[in-house]
Design an enzyme around this catalytic site. Structure first.
Site, PDB file in Angstrom:
ATOM      1  N   GLY A  71      57.952  50.180  18.962  1.00 37.24           N
ATOM      2  CA  GLY A  71      56.571  49.759  18.729  1.00 37.24           C
ATOM      3  C   GLY A  71      56.192  48.407  19.305  1.00 37.24           C
ATOM      4  CB  SER A  72      57.583  46.114  21.857  1.00 33.36           C
ATOM      5  OG  SER A  72      57.609  46.818  23.065  1.00 33.36           O
ATOM      6  NE  ARG A 114      53.105  72.251  22.961  1.00 31.92           N
ATOM      7  CZ  ARG A 114      53.269  72.283  24.279  1.00 31.92           C
ATOM      8  NH1 ARG A 114      54.153  71.486  24.839  1.00 31.92           N
ATOM      9  NH2 ARG A 114      52.578  73.100  25.021  1.00 31.92           N
ATOM     10  CG  MET A 144      59.575  58.896  22.698  1.00 30.67           C
ATOM     11  SD  MET A 144      59.314  58.454  24.425  1.00 30.67           S
ATOM     12  CE  MET A 144      60.782  59.144  25.158  1.00 30.67           C
ATOM     13  CG  HIS A 203      55.306  56.385  32.684  1.00 24.99           C
ATOM     14  ND1 HIS A 203      56.108  57.219  31.927  1.00 24.99           N
ATOM     15  CD2 HIS A 203      55.877  56.328  33.910  1.00 24.99           C
ATOM     16  CE1 HIS A 203      57.111  57.651  32.668  1.00 24.99           C
ATOM     17  NE2 HIS A 203      56.992  57.125  33.878  1.00 24.99           N
ATOM     18  CD  GLN A 250      54.287  41.396  34.170  1.00 26.68           C
ATOM     19  OE1 GLN A 250      53.062  41.400  34.202  1.00 26.68           O
ATOM     20  NE2 GLN A 250      54.977  40.275  34.115  1.00 26.68           N
TER      21      GLN A 250
HETATM   22  C1  GRF Z   1      57.730  51.643  26.780  1.00 31.99           C
HETATM   23  O1  GRF Z   1      58.557  51.320  27.850  1.00 31.99           O
HETATM   24  C2  GRF Z   1      56.594  52.532  27.230  1.00 31.99           C
HETATM   25  O2  GRF Z   1      56.189  52.282  28.537  1.00 31.99           O
HETATM   26  C3  GRF Z   1      57.219  53.905  27.149  1.00 31.99           C
HETATM   27  O3  GRF Z   1      58.047  53.878  26.027  1.00 31.99           O
HETATM   28  C4  GRF Z   1      58.445  52.532  25.755  1.00 31.99           C
HETATM   29  C5  GRF Z   1      57.998  52.243  24.359  1.00 31.99           C
HETATM   30  O4  GRF Z   1      58.393  50.969  23.926  1.00 31.99           O
HETATM   31  N1  GRF Z   1      56.199  54.933  27.107  1.00 31.99           N
HETATM   32  P1  GRF Z   1      57.762  50.341  22.615  1.00 31.99           P
HETATM   33  O5  GRF Z   1      58.036  51.352  21.482  1.00 31.99           O
HETATM   34  O6  GRF Z   1      56.309  50.147  22.837  1.00 31.99           O
HETATM   35  O7  GRF Z   1      58.505  49.078  22.404  1.00 31.99           O
END
Ligand code: GRF
Length: 206
Positions: free
Chosen positions: A12-13, A59, A84, A103, A167
Site C-alpha cells: 500500500g505504498s 470471478r 493483484m 504499473h 517515481q
Molecule cells: C507497485 O510497484 C505498483 O506499480 C504495482 O504494484 C506495486 C504495489 O506497491 N502495480 P504498493 O502496494 O503500492 O507499495
C-alpha cells in the site's frame, strides 16, 4: 462527489502516497485480508473493507461484491494501487473511463509481473512506471503519465524497484489529481492534460 476508492492487495505504498498528497480517499478496499496497507489506512481514519476473492465461487460473484462495496462510497474514481486481480469485462465496463492503475514499467513494454527483472534481462537503458486508464486489456489502456529513470550499469531488480517506486509516488497522486480536476482529455486512445503540466517525469540522477 470528488472522491476516490483505492484498491490494494499488499503493502500500500502508492495508497499512502495518495493519502500524503491529500487526495480525497473515501475508502481503501483489499482483496487480501491482512494486507499491510489496510492498517496504514485505518491508522489514518480512512474506512477500509476486505472482499477476499477466495471466498467467492466465481470471478463474477467476487466482482459483484467488489462493485457493491465500491458503489457504497459513490466514488468518482477507482484507483488501483498494487491490486493483484485480473478483472473481467463486466467490471471493466462498470467503471469504464474512471479507473486508473499504476504499473512498474514504461508501458507498453513489460506488462504483467517481474517487470524489473525483465527490464534488466532485455538490457533496456530506460525504465520507469506508467499511470494508465484500466481497460479489458491487462496493463494496457490510455497512458496518463509516465516517469522514466536511467538504468545504471550496477542496477539490480531491487535497486530498480526502489527507484521506480519513488517515481510512482510522484506521478500517481499527480495523475489522480488531474482526473479529479477534470483535466484529462482522452482522444482516440491518447490522453492529454489541459494546462501546462508535464505528463513525463524524467529522473536521470546518477
Ligand atoms: C507497485 O510497484 C505498483 O506499480 C504495482 O504494484 C506495486 C504495489 O506497491 N502495480 P504498493 O502496494 O503500492 O507499495
Amino acid at each position: 462527489m470528488s472522491s476516490v476508492v483505492v484498491l490494494i492487495s499488499g503493502r500500500g505504498s502508492n495508497m499512502q502516497a495518495l493519502l500524503d498528497a491529500e487526495v480525497p480517499v473515501a475508502a481503501v478496499i483489499s482483496n487480501v485480508p491482512g494486507a499491510a496497507g489496510l492498517a496504514i489506512a485505518e491508522k489514518r481514519g480512512v474506512p477500509t473493507r476486505v472482499i477476499p476473492h477466495a471466498d467467492y465461487a466465481s470471478r463474477e460473484s467476487f466482482e459483484d461484491a467488489l462493485g457493491l462495496a465500491i458503489d457504497g462510497f459513490s466514488p468518482r474514481l477507482v484507483a488501483f494501487a498494487g491490486f493483484m486481480r485480473v478483472l473481467g469485462p463486466g467490471f471493466v465496463e462498470r467503471y469504464r473511463d474512471r479507473m486508473l492503475n499504476i504499473h512498474p514499467s514504461l508501458l507498453p513494454a513489460f506488462p504483467g509481473l517481474n517487470t524489473h527483472e525483465r527490464a534488466l534481462a532485455e538490457g533496456v537503458k530506460l525504465h520507469g512506471c506508467t499511470v494508465h486508464f484500466v481497460t479489458a486489456d491487462l496493463d494496457h489502456g490510455p497512458i496518463v503519465a509516465q516517469a522514466a529513470i536511467a538504468v545504471r550499469r550496477d542496477d539490480t531488480a531491487a535497486s530498480l524497484a526502489r527507484r521506480v517506486l519513488q517515481q510512482e509516488h510522484v506521478v500517481y497522486p499527480r495523475a489522480v489529481r488531474w482526473f479529479l480536476d477534470g483535466k484529462l482529455v482522452v482522444r482516440r486512445g491518447a490522453v492529454s492534460v489541459k494546462g501546462k503540466d508535464a505528463q513525463l517525469v524524467f529522473d536521470d540522477s546518477p
